[in-house]
Scaffold this active site. Sequence first.
Site, PDB file in Angstrom:
ATOM      1  N   ASP A  66      27.897   9.212  -4.907  1.00  0.00           N
ATOM      2  CA  ASP A  66      27.882   8.827  -5.777  1.00  0.00           C
ATOM      3  C   ASP A  66      26.425   9.244  -6.319  1.00  0.00           C
ATOM      4  O   ASP A  66      26.412   8.275  -7.311  1.00  0.00           O
ATOM      5  CB  ASP A  66      27.666   7.446  -5.288  1.00  0.00           C
ATOM      6  CG  ASP A  66      27.108   6.914  -4.426  1.00  0.00           C
ATOM      7  OD1 ASP A  66      25.982   7.633  -3.558  1.00  0.00           O
ATOM      8  OD2 ASP A  66      26.352   5.442  -4.126  1.00  0.00           O
TER       9      ASP A  66
ATOM     10  N   ASP B 280       9.573  -2.696   2.933  1.00  0.00           N
ATOM     11  CA  ASP B 280       8.785  -3.620   1.467  1.00  0.00           C
ATOM     12  C   ASP B 280       8.799  -4.883   0.877  1.00  0.00           C
ATOM     13  O   ASP B 280      10.104  -5.307   0.809  1.00  0.00           O
ATOM     14  CB  ASP B 280       9.178  -2.590   0.295  1.00  0.00           C
ATOM     15  CG  ASP B 280       7.640  -1.958  -1.279  1.00  0.00           C
ATOM     16  OD1 ASP B 280       7.382  -2.731  -1.343  1.00  0.00           O
ATOM     17  OD2 ASP B 280       8.316  -1.410  -1.241  1.00  0.00           O
TER      18      ASP B 280
ATOM     19  N   ASP C 159       4.377  -5.448  -1.979  1.00  0.00           N
ATOM     20  CA  ASP C 159       4.235  -4.854  -3.738  1.00  0.00           C
ATOM     21  C   ASP C 159       3.285  -6.313  -4.228  1.00  0.00           C
ATOM     22  O   ASP C 159       2.927  -7.790  -4.626  1.00  0.00           O
ATOM     23  CB  ASP C 159       5.355  -5.310  -3.811  1.00  0.00           C
ATOM     24  CG  ASP C 159       6.146  -4.568  -5.415  1.00  0.00           C
ATOM     25  OD1 ASP C 159       5.754  -3.570  -5.355  1.00  0.00           O
ATOM     26  OD2 ASP C 159       6.008  -5.060  -5.864  1.00  0.00           O
TER      27      ASP C 159
ATOM     28  N   GLU D 204      -0.420  -3.892  -1.935  1.00  0.00           N
ATOM     29  CA  GLU D 204      -0.582  -3.047  -2.999  1.00  0.00           C
ATOM     30  C   GLU D 204      -1.861  -4.165  -3.366  1.00  0.00           C
ATOM     31  O   GLU D 204      -1.442  -4.855  -4.018  1.00  0.00           O
ATOM     32  CB  GLU D 204       1.096  -2.617  -3.310  1.00  0.00           C
ATOM     33  CG  GLU D 204       0.133  -1.782  -4.975  1.00  0.00           C
ATOM     34  CD  GLU D 204       1.396  -1.919  -6.105  1.00  0.00           C
ATOM     35  OE1 GLU D 204       2.018  -0.948  -6.378  1.00  0.00           O
ATOM     36  OE2 GLU D 204       2.295  -3.256  -5.516  1.00  0.00           O
TER      37      GLU D 204
ATOM     38  N   HIS E 225       6.037   6.416  -5.610  1.00  0.00           N
ATOM     39  CA  HIS E 225       7.125   6.898  -6.353  1.00  0.00           C
ATOM     40  C   HIS E 225       6.489   5.877  -7.326  1.00  0.00           C
ATOM     41  O   HIS E 225       7.536   5.954  -8.607  1.00  0.00           O
ATOM     42  CB  HIS E 225       8.055   5.489  -5.591  1.00  0.00           C
ATOM     43  CG  HIS E 225       7.684   4.319  -5.880  1.00  0.00           C
ATOM     44  ND1 HIS E 225       6.781   4.396  -4.660  1.00  0.00           N
ATOM     45  CD2 HIS E 225       7.818   3.080  -6.485  1.00  0.00           C
ATOM     46  CE1 HIS E 225       6.714   2.619  -4.926  1.00  0.00           C
ATOM     47  NE2 HIS E 225       7.269   2.078  -5.883  1.00  0.00           N
ATOM     48  N   ASP E 226       5.560   5.640  -7.409  1.00  0.00           N
ATOM     49  CA  ASP E 226       4.846   5.362  -9.130  1.00  0.00           C
ATOM     50  C   ASP E 226       4.034   5.991  -9.372  1.00  0.00           C
ATOM     51  O   ASP E 226       3.691   6.046 -10.524  1.00  0.00           O
ATOM     52  CB  ASP E 226       4.500   4.267  -8.478  1.00  0.00           C
ATOM     53  CG  ASP E 226       5.079   2.700  -8.344  1.00  0.00           C
ATOM     54  OD1 ASP E 226       6.184   2.662  -8.965  1.00  0.00           O
ATOM     55  OD2 ASP E 226       4.851   1.750  -7.718  1.00  0.00           O
TER      56      ASP E 226
HETATM   57  C1  NOJ Z   1       4.589  -1.894  -7.485  1.00  0.00           C
HETATM   58  C2  NOJ Z   1       5.651  -0.726  -7.104  1.00  0.00           C
HETATM   59  O1  NOJ Z   1       5.784   0.295  -6.549  1.00  0.00           O
HETATM   60  C3  NOJ Z   1       6.669  -0.709  -8.269  1.00  0.00           C
HETATM   61  O2  NOJ Z   1       7.082   0.942  -8.174  1.00  0.00           O
HETATM   62  C4  NOJ Z   1       7.078  -1.543  -9.046  1.00  0.00           C
HETATM   63  O3  NOJ Z   1       7.879  -1.337 -10.126  1.00  0.00           O
HETATM   64  C5  NOJ Z   1       6.836  -2.865  -9.576  1.00  0.00           C
HETATM   65  N1  NOJ Z   1       5.082  -2.968  -8.176  1.00  0.00           N
HETATM   66  C6  NOJ Z   1       6.934  -4.172  -9.804  1.00  0.00           C
HETATM   67  O4  NOJ Z   1       7.508  -4.435  -8.479  1.00  0.00           O
END
Ligand code: NOJ
Length: 590
Positions: A35, A108, A221, A275, A347-348
Amino acid sequence: MTASTTDEQLLDRAWWKESVIYQIYPRSFNDTDGDGVGDIPGIIEKLDYLDDLGVDIIWLNPVYESPNADNGYDIADYQSIMDEFGTIDDWEELLDGLHDRDIKLIMDLVVNHTSDEHEWFVDARDPDSDYHDYYIWKQGRTDVGGFTGHLGPEDEAPPNEWESFFGGPAWAYDEDVGKWYLHLFDEKQPDLNWENPDVRDEIFEMMEWWLEKGIDGFRMDVINLLSKPDSVTKHDPPRNDTEVWETFDGPRMQEFLDEMHDRVLADRDVFALGEMMGRMDMETAIDYVGRDGPLSTLFHFDHVLLDHGGEIWETNEWTLNDLRDSFNRWQYGLAEDGWNSIYLSNHDQPRLVSRFGNDDEYREASAKLLATLIFTLRGTPYIFQGAEIGMTNYPFDSLEEFRDVETINPVRNALESGEIEHFDDIKHGLRHNSRDNARTPMQWDDSENAGFTDGEPWIGVNPNHDEINVEAARADKDSIWHYYRDLMDLRKDSDVSDVLVYGDYEVLINDHEEVWSYVRTLGGERLLVTLNFAEFESHTWIPEYEVEFNPHEMEAELLVCNYGADERATDVDAAAFDLRPWEARIYRLR
Ligand code: NOJ
């Protein structure tokens, strides 16, 4: 800084300090059902790959049920798995498969907000429901000031002027309730009201549920946003004299995390990684992650903000001095108490080699240098999927190619308001900054979709996968992949493992513009790391060390060099030597 004794340093041994963490963004890792979206069976298929790489802990980005406004960070049900990713049985199989290979799993934990499709929020829209107070509802301002948007009734402005981290006001009006709810992120991510003890009970029970299933910890998070400032919690409408960053480390933050620790984490040997947004002072950090703190370690943002401007398309130049200073602050700051997390990508964040290295002529050398840095600073190292083969940023060409709300929302707003005229004017900045750079599919081989999917991938596959892919990297013994493997062995299974994990950090020649050198010391054991952050040869030296030893009288045994163990690296005069472009070396000093 005083060097502590070997015994003191080793007293605080912990499995998660000695581990290497590998982060999996499931949407982009491996798709088994065609998919175009990665899935949990896809991770199971790659378990041996993870084992071969030698990692100890997997951090899995959110896999819970979600409408995916923010790719799973908008959770609609904390206790079920998103259909696209598979089933809870798949997840159980994944956990077993990891544990069979002695790899731990951390999940997470996204509890600053839920999705607006979570049943709590659906119920919360009824002011008489018990769930109403699970979220933060406020009256709008009737004194509209300069506000011109019409997100609520014509004569109202949002409760205060906070901007959401994804652009636009941090409040959304709900017609049924006749009030505004707070969303620090997307409108579809309403913030939970942690002042309400029922919210805390529910979250702690949910955490217990996952821990009972056998997971080894949580990555939490934006955890330092849970406690909102008094201006909001104690007033309706809120006082309008605060900035959104006052949500960082709010008044009850420590109390909430202590409660979480005491009620959920304390009696278990689990890993708790927080985080933390904002620029944090060391005292606060130690309160969170020191010996008596509720968490094991944290992610801060100091070094990843260096090259970002105020807007998603704005960039800043960074220098080696900036980068080294931001790491020095944390290396020294948590030297006696607390523990660092060492990451250059996730990933950010854009791809590390495109950002801190050179993704062109020196891609191999600079990716290896950055790996050396991650594995030799004091703290737990993190590898984001694809870093181990030197994956690069993606050549985005139009707004349509982006998928991320953090990129799309502000760009659309700015195009609509005329703040920017054409996408092309900001393309360069977005290519540099966008989180989507990290989210393009894992490059397994040189086939059409890089072996990621047989279907249409949900986001573009980097065209450079014909060269940069796992299959090619594993076949080449000099590749970035094998270099990561070697660092893994050195850190975990060699006679310098202890000094690499627990040794003190001391920076040398702190103002060198190209070369970052440091010593790691544990008792009589010393390692020297020297890294040339430049496209050209750089001259450097090891200064006479102020404390107990003179490096000029010592022998330097080369342990690692990204150019190989040739004579230039093995036969070195500490008083004066040159490093080749992006050269990285680790020596053992005797
Ligand atoms: C941090 C996360 O790593 C990110 O990907 C997310 O958009 C924001 N927190 C909001 O949850």
